[in-house]
Design an enzyme around this catalytic site. Structure first.
Site, PDB file in Angstrom:
ATOM      1  N   HIS A  51      -2.868   7.638   6.645  1.00 63.02           N
ATOM      2  CA  HIS A  51      -1.842   8.525   6.078  1.00 63.02           C
ATOM      3  C   HIS A  51      -2.463   9.829   5.571  1.00 63.02           C
ATOM      4  O   HIS A  51      -1.829  10.887   5.626  1.00 63.02           O
ATOM      5  CB  HIS A  51      -1.138   7.855   4.888  1.00 63.02           C
ATOM      6  CG  HIS A  51       0.035   6.997   5.255  1.00 63.02           C
ATOM      7  ND1 HIS A  51       1.168   7.501   5.856  1.00 63.02           N
ATOM      8  CD2 HIS A  51       0.274   5.672   5.080  1.00 63.02           C
ATOM      9  CE1 HIS A  51       2.048   6.509   6.035  1.00 63.02           C
ATOM     10  NE2 HIS A  51       1.524   5.389   5.582  1.00 63.02           N
ATOM     11  N   CYS A  92       5.715   0.150   7.258  1.00 64.31           N
ATOM     12  CA  CYS A  92       5.350   1.286   6.408  1.00 64.31           C
ATOM     13  C   CYS A  92       6.553   1.645   5.544  1.00 64.31           C
ATOM     14  O   CYS A  92       7.681   1.666   6.039  1.00 64.31           O
ATOM     15  CB  CYS A  92       4.975   2.474   7.302  1.00 64.31           C
ATOM     16  SG  CYS A  92       4.496   3.941   6.386  1.00 64.31           S
ATOM     17  N   LEU A  93       6.302   1.940   4.280  1.00 59.46           N
ATOM     18  CA  LEU A  93       7.415   2.267   3.384  1.00 59.46           C
ATOM     19  C   LEU A  93       8.110   3.568   3.793  1.00 59.46           C
ATOM     20  O   LEU A  93       9.252   3.805   3.418  1.00 59.46           O
ATOM     21  CB  LEU A  93       6.923   2.368   1.931  1.00 59.46           C
ATOM     22  CG  LEU A  93       6.435   1.037   1.320  1.00 59.46           C
ATOM     23  CD1 LEU A  93       5.866   1.269  -0.068  1.00 59.46           C
ATOM     24  CD2 LEU A  93       7.554   0.001   1.278  1.00 59.46           C
ATOM     25  N   GLY A 150       0.837  -1.195   0.000  1.00 56.14           N
ATOM     26  CA  GLY A 150       0.000   0.000   0.000  1.00 56.14           C
ATOM     27  C   GLY A 150       0.870   1.241   0.000  1.00 56.14           C
ATOM     28  O   GLY A 150       2.022   1.209   0.450  1.00 56.14           O
ATOM     29  N   HIS A 153      -4.665   1.556   7.326  1.00 56.21           N
ATOM     30  CA  HIS A 153      -3.328   2.149   7.456  1.00 56.21           C
ATOM     31  C   HIS A 153      -3.145   3.261   6.414  1.00 56.21           C
ATOM     32  O   HIS A 153      -2.649   4.351   6.734  1.00 56.21           O
ATOM     33  CB  HIS A 153      -2.290   1.026   7.282  1.00 56.21           C
ATOM     34  CG  HIS A 153      -0.861   1.460   7.235  1.00 56.21           C
ATOM     35  ND1 HIS A 153       0.094   0.981   8.114  1.00 56.21           N
ATOM     36  CD2 HIS A 153      -0.193   2.300   6.411  1.00 56.21           C
ATOM     37  CE1 HIS A 153       1.257   1.526   7.819  1.00 56.21           C
ATOM     38  NE2 HIS A 153       1.119   2.329   6.793  1.00 56.21           N
ATOM     39  N   GLU A 154      -3.551   2.992   5.176  1.00 52.05           N
ATOM     40  CA  GLU A 154      -3.346   3.985   4.101  1.00 52.05           C
ATOM     41  C   GLU A 154      -4.253   5.205   4.282  1.00 52.05           C
ATOM     42  O   GLU A 154      -3.822   6.338   4.065  1.00 52.05           O
ATOM     43  CB  GLU A 154      -3.557   3.353   2.722  1.00 52.05           C
ATOM     44  CG  GLU A 154      -2.624   2.181   2.385  1.00 52.05           C
ATOM     45  CD  GLU A 154      -1.162   2.456   2.656  1.00 52.05           C
ATOM     46  OE1 GLU A 154      -0.731   3.620   2.534  1.00 52.05           O
ATOM     47  OE2 GLU A 154      -0.437   1.505   3.012  1.00 52.05           O
ATOM     48  N   GLN A 185       2.984  10.128   1.037  1.00 54.06           N
ATOM     49  CA  GLN A 185       4.294   9.466   1.135  1.00 54.06           C
ATOM     50  C   GLN A 185       5.209   9.814  -0.024  1.00 54.06           C
ATOM     51  O   GLN A 185       6.419   9.574   0.048  1.00 54.06           O
ATOM     52  CB  GLN A 185       4.118   7.939   1.216  1.00 54.06           C
ATOM     53  CG  GLN A 185       3.458   7.484   2.513  1.00 54.06           C
ATOM     54  CD  GLN A 185       3.346   5.977   2.579  1.00 54.06           C
ATOM     55  OE1 GLN A 185       2.389   5.405   2.064  1.00 54.06           O
ATOM     56  NE2 GLN A 185       4.334   5.323   3.167  1.00 54.06           N
TER      57      GLN A 185
HETATM   58 NI    NI Z   1       2.417   3.485   5.598  1.00 55.35          NI
END
Ligand code: NI
Length: 172
Positions: free
Chosen positions: A140, A94-95, A45, A136-137, A50
């Site tokens: 963000h 998380c990226l 995701g 989660h996304e 991000q």
């Molecule tokens: Ni994340």
């Protein structure tokens, strides 16, 4: 085109993102870029902030390679319209917080409404990993990271590691 992913801490990861207006080719290209960036990472995701874009747009694909064909989803203005009382614990990552994982408790099932890339409103119920990932996304888009669910000490520890990682990367 692959974009570069911001690493926490970054003020852009703490912002409330704005709803996108009518879909345009520009926004569709952005979604394609985000999917390309997510798959390359690799991740399941990615949210627009991000990559430094403060629009309400997320992409996800939680199909494991061995389980069948990919299911790339791009969601514009996604909203959780219902969530289950039953909860689920997943070890999240998380990226924007590379190599850090922690257990987070969230509703097990959520119903999400979003605008798809054709401008149509979609509604779907998600369960398991999909449910965790979509929550989660969407977090963000409201400036919230999975580490915000952790105890302050653990969160500070992870943030310090990320500051160190950023210093090392800046030095090359
Ligand atoms: Ni994340």
């Amino acid at each position: 085109m692959k974009r570069s992913i911001l690493i926490h801490p970054d003020p852009r990861l703490k912002k409330i993102c704005t709803e996108v207006p009518d879909l345009s080719d520009e926004l569709r290209t952005l979604a394609d870029d985000m999917l390309e960036t997510m798959y390359a990472a690799p991740g399941i995701g990615l949210a627009a902030p991000q990559i430094g874009i403060l629009d309400r747009l997320i992409v996800l694909d939680c199909v494991k390679e061995e389980d069948g064909p990919a299911r790339p989803l791009a969601m514009f203005n996604p909203k959780i319209i219902a969530s289950s009382d039953e909860e689920n614990v997943y070890e999240e990552g998380c990226l924007s917080i590379p190599d850090q994982y922690a257990e987070v408790t969230r509703p097990k099932m959520v119903q999400v409404e979003w605008v798809d890339r054709d401008g149509k409103i979609q509604t779907e119920e998600f369960d398991g990993l999909w449910a965790t990932c979509v929550q989660h996304e969407i977090d963000h888009l409201d400036g919230k990271l999975f580490i915000d669910y952790l105890k302050p000490l653990k969160r500070q520890m992870i943030t310090r590691k990320m500051q160190k990682l950023k210093r090392e990367r800046a030095r090359g």
